[in-house]
Design a protein around this motif. Structure first.
Motif, PDB file in Angstrom:
ATOM      1  N   SER A  87      13.354 -20.047  15.568  1.00 48.54           N
ATOM      2  CA  SER A  87      14.708 -20.330  15.075  1.00 48.54           C
ATOM      3  C   SER A  87      15.579 -20.990  16.141  1.00 48.54           C
ATOM      4  CB  SER A  87      15.379 -19.049  14.584  1.00 48.54           C
ATOM      5  OG  SER A  87      15.504 -18.113  15.647  1.00 48.54           O
ATOM      6  N   LEU A  88      15.316 -20.649  17.413  1.00 46.27           N
ATOM      7  CA  LEU A  88      16.137 -21.180  18.506  1.00 46.27           C
ATOM      8  C   LEU A  88      15.385 -22.149  19.408  1.00 46.27           C
ATOM      9  CD1 LEU A  88      17.932 -17.863  19.588  1.00 46.27           C
ATOM     10  CD2 LEU A  88      18.740 -19.610  17.985  1.00 46.27           C
ATOM     11  N   ALA A  89      14.144 -22.453  19.034  1.00 47.45           N
ATOM     12  CA  ALA A  89      13.308 -23.359  19.847  1.00 47.45           C
ATOM     13  C   ALA A  89      13.218 -22.856  21.297  1.00 47.45           C
ATOM     14  CB  ALA A  89      13.844 -24.782  19.804  1.00 47.45           C
ATOM     15  N   LEU A  90      12.939 -21.560  21.438  1.00 45.40           N
ATOM     16  CA  LEU A  90      12.877 -20.936  22.759  1.00 45.40           C
ATOM     17  C   LEU A  90      11.891 -21.645  23.685  1.00 45.40           C
ATOM     18  CD1 LEU A  90      13.683 -18.561  24.611  1.00 45.40           C
ATOM     19  CD2 LEU A  90      11.841 -17.228  23.532  1.00 45.40           C
ATOM     20  N   HIS A  91      10.736 -21.976  23.147  1.00 47.76           N
ATOM     21  CA  HIS A  91       9.714 -22.640  23.959  1.00 47.76           C
ATOM     22  C   HIS A  91      10.226 -23.973  24.495  1.00 47.76           C
ATOM     23  CE1 HIS A  91       6.066 -25.099  24.674  1.00 47.76           C
ATOM     24  NE2 HIS A  91       5.573 -23.965  25.123  1.00 47.76           N
ATOM     25  N   ALA A  92      10.891 -24.738  23.636  1.00 51.07           N
ATOM     26  CA  ALA A  92      11.410 -26.045  24.061  1.00 51.07           C
ATOM     27  C   ALA A  92      12.515 -25.887  25.109  1.00 51.07           C
ATOM     28  CB  ALA A  92      11.934 -26.810  22.849  1.00 51.07           C
ATOM     29  N   VAL A  93      13.340 -24.862  24.948  1.00 57.02           N
ATOM     30  CA  VAL A  93      14.404 -24.607  25.925  1.00 57.02           C
ATOM     31  C   VAL A  93      13.800 -24.327  27.296  1.00 57.02           C
ATOM     32  CG1 VAL A  93      16.244 -23.019  26.589  1.00 57.02           C
ATOM     33  CG2 VAL A  93      16.065 -23.790  24.216  1.00 57.02           C
ATOM     34  N   ILE A  94      12.784 -23.464  27.328  1.00 57.16           N
ATOM     35  CA  ILE A  94      12.149 -23.133  28.608  1.00 57.16           C
ATOM     36  C   ILE A  94      11.482 -24.375  29.216  1.00 57.16           C
ATOM     37  CG2 ILE A  94      10.317 -21.774  29.702  1.00 57.16           C
ATOM     38  CD1 ILE A  94      10.933 -19.549  27.696  1.00 57.16           C
ATOM     39  N   ARG A  95      10.883 -25.191  28.384  1.00 60.17           N
ATOM     40  CA  ARG A  95      10.221 -26.397  28.892  1.00 60.17           C
ATOM     41  C   ARG A  95      11.212 -27.397  29.476  1.00 60.17           C
ATOM     42  NH1 ARG A  95       5.673 -29.071  25.250  1.00 60.17           N
ATOM     43  NH2 ARG A  95       5.624 -30.339  27.136  1.00 60.17           N
ATOM     44  N   SER A  96      12.481 -27.273  29.110  1.00 58.94           N
ATOM     45  CA  SER A  96      13.498 -28.182  29.655  1.00 58.94           C
ATOM     46  C   SER A  96      13.921 -27.795  31.073  1.00 58.94           C
ATOM     47  CB  SER A  96      14.730 -28.208  28.744  1.00 58.94           C
ATOM     48  OG  SER A  96      15.440 -26.971  28.809  1.00 58.94           O
ATOM     49  N   TYR A  97      13.524 -26.596  31.520  1.00 61.04           N
ATOM     50  CA  TYR A  97      13.867 -26.140  32.861  1.00 61.04           C
ATOM     51  C   TYR A  97      12.977 -26.808  33.900  1.00 61.04           C
ATOM     52  CZ  TYR A  97      16.154 -22.180  30.453  1.00 61.04           C
ATOM     53  OH  TYR A  97      16.945 -21.392  29.647  1.00 61.04           O
ATOM     54  N   ASP A  98      13.373 -26.694  35.165  1.00 58.90           N
ATOM     55  CA  ASP A  98      12.478 -27.129  36.239  1.00 58.90           C
ATOM     56  C   ASP A  98      11.335 -26.123  36.360  1.00 58.90           C
ATOM     57  OD1 ASP A  98      13.308 -24.904  37.859  1.00 58.90           O
ATOM     58  OD2 ASP A  98      15.025 -26.071  38.557  1.00 58.90           O
ATOM     59  N   GLU A  99      10.316 -26.467  37.144  1.00 58.93           N
ATOM     60  CA  GLU A  99       9.099 -25.658  37.187  1.00 58.93           C
ATOM     61  C   GLU A  99       9.361 -24.221  37.628  1.00 58.93           C
ATOM     62  OE1 GLU A  99       4.990 -25.734  39.731  1.00 58.93           O
ATOM     63  OE2 GLU A  99       5.475 -27.570  38.633  1.00 58.93           O
ATOM     64  N   GLU A 100      10.240 -24.050  38.601  1.00 64.52           N
ATOM     65  CA  GLU A 100      10.508 -22.705  39.112  1.00 64.52           C
ATOM     66  C   GLU A 100      11.145 -21.821  38.046  1.00 64.52           C
ATOM     67  OE1 GLU A 100      13.379 -20.699  42.486  1.00 64.52           O
ATOM     68  OE2 GLU A 100      12.337 -22.574  43.015  1.00 64.52           O
ATOM     69  N   ARG A 101      12.125 -22.363  37.329  1.00 61.20           N
ATOM     70  CA  ARG A 101      12.788 -21.576  36.283  1.00 61.20           C
ATOM     71  C   ARG A 101      11.857 -21.326  35.099  1.00 61.20           C
ATOM     72  NH1 ARG A 101      18.209 -24.257  34.576  1.00 61.20           N
ATOM     73  NH2 ARG A 101      18.474 -22.291  33.457  1.00 61.20           N
ATOM     74  N   GLN A 102      10.993 -22.280  34.786  1.00 62.20           N
ATOM     75  CA  GLN A 102       9.991 -22.050  33.757  1.00 62.20           C
ATOM     76  C   GLN A 102       9.087 -20.888  34.144  1.00 62.20           C
ATOM     77  OE1 GLN A 102       7.766 -25.319  31.910  1.00 62.20           O
ATOM     78  NE2 GLN A 102       9.133 -26.755  32.931  1.00 62.20           N
ATOM     79  N   LEU A 103       8.644 -20.893  35.388  1.00 65.01           N
ATOM     80  CA  LEU A 103       7.747 -19.851  35.884  1.00 65.01           C
ATOM     81  C   LEU A 103       8.391 -18.469  35.758  1.00 65.01           C
ATOM     82  CD1 LEU A 103       4.969 -19.488  37.331  1.00 65.01           C
ATOM     83  CD2 LEU A 103       6.228 -19.527  39.475  1.00 65.01           C
ATOM     84  N   VAL A 104       9.650 -18.366  36.171  1.00 63.52           N
ATOM     85  CA  VAL A 104      10.364 -17.092  36.097  1.00 63.52           C
ATOM     86  C   VAL A 104      10.567 -16.666  34.645  1.00 63.52           C
ATOM     87  CG1 VAL A 104      12.567 -15.952  36.574  1.00 63.52           C
ATOM     88  CG2 VAL A 104      11.510 -17.391  38.325  1.00 63.52           C
TER      89      VAL A 104
END
Length: 304
Positions: A36-53
């Motif tokens: 509903s919120l495209a959580l996966h896409a939001v996380i993928r928009s982060y830089d690698e470090e924030r994605q990892l966390v």
């Protein structure tokens, strides 16, 4: 197949519903949030470090939740065992790295072929790194008690898994008519930028893609079930299935939902057979059938 049905009946008869139902609610809620919120896409928009966390804490949350419920309702003292806690904290970090980290090798001056070779090397190299880490964990934790997480073929019989794969054919055929499925598959279309991508290029890509499922089976069914079963037995299956479901958040919703139940099934079988080879056969077979279904479905779509 009778033995597999027996494994399933045994597991269902021993389920603690005070653990299972809240866990089912948790993963249902996360699936709802994701789609509903495209959580996966939001996380993928982060830089690698924030994605990892981000992925680390999602994975840790779903993995730890059932174990906390077992501690509350069954008075299990799991979190007093430092080895258990170390593996529990380490497991999400391993897969978060695998999910987020990218390689960028300068193999050739041809920008398109360089992208192709990086894509082909991506899955096997990730598999090598994860396998080495699990080998080190096994050497430290389990080498005296079991073979490397599910790599034994002692109790493996292929016939039931071929039947399971055959059952999946009509389901994949039906999925191959859906827009979200056709937008995702075949993965092979990701190398369409190579104008002269002949059969060998395509075969290498598909073999590389298939190799990723060895890594997934070794990690989820081998490590997360067989390493943790040392302390909790069958109760290692549910946390693994929750974790496994979350790695599908970027896939079509039907595939994501079915991954939870597929994870439970493969976990049950692995626990009883102590082998990941059956799960690997089914998993790779389904992946390549989905590739074929995506190719055929997109071909017909383009003709209409």
């Amino acid at each position: 197949m009778k033995s597999i049905f027996g494994y399933i009946r045994s597991y269902v008869s021993q389920i603690n519903w005070l653990v299972f139902l809240p866990s089912l609610f948790l993963i249902s809620f996360l699936i709802y949030l994701n789609y509903s919120l495209a959580l996966h896409a939001v996380i993928r928009s982060y830089d690698e470090e924030r994605q990892l966390v981000s992925w680390y804490f999602i994975f840790l949350g779903v993995l730890i939740f059932p174990y906390l419920l077992h501690t509350i309702f069954e008075k299990k003292r799991l979190f007093y065992n430092w080895r258990f806690v170390v593996l529990l904290v380490l497991a999400p970090a391993i897969f978060a790295w695998k999910m987020v980290h990218t390689f960028d090798f300068n193999i050739t001056t041809d920008v398109y072929k360089n992208a192709y070779w990086n894509a082909v090397l991506y899955w096997p190299l990730k598999g090598v790194v994860v396998t080495i880490v699990l080998l080190l964990i096994w050497w430290w934790h389990d080498r005296k008690s079991q073979p490397l997480y599910g790599l034994s073929s002692r109790y493996f019989k292929a016939r039931p898994y071929w039947i399971m794969l055959l059952i999946m054919v009509p389901l994949i055929a039906a999925a191959s008519t859906q827009p979200d499925f056709l937008a995702m598959y075949p993965k092979l279309k990701n190398i369409s930028y190579i104008s002269d991508s002949g059969a060998l290029y395509k075969l290498l890509f598909e073999l590389s893609y298939g190799s990723d499922f060895f890594t997934i089976e070794l990690f989820f069914r081998g490590f997360l079930v067989l390493a943790f079963a040392k302390w909790v037995g069958k109760d290692a299956i549910l946390p693994m299935a929750l974790f496994y479901c979350t790695i599908h958040f970027g896939k079509p919703m039907g595939e994501c939902i079915s991954s939870f139940f597929g994870g439970l099934l493969l976990g049950i079988v692995t626990l009883h057979t102590r082998s990941i080879w059956g799960g690997l056969l089914v998993h790779v077979g389904i992946a390549w059938l989905m590739e074929l279904g995506g190719y055929i479905g997109n071909t017909f779509k383009d003709l209409l």
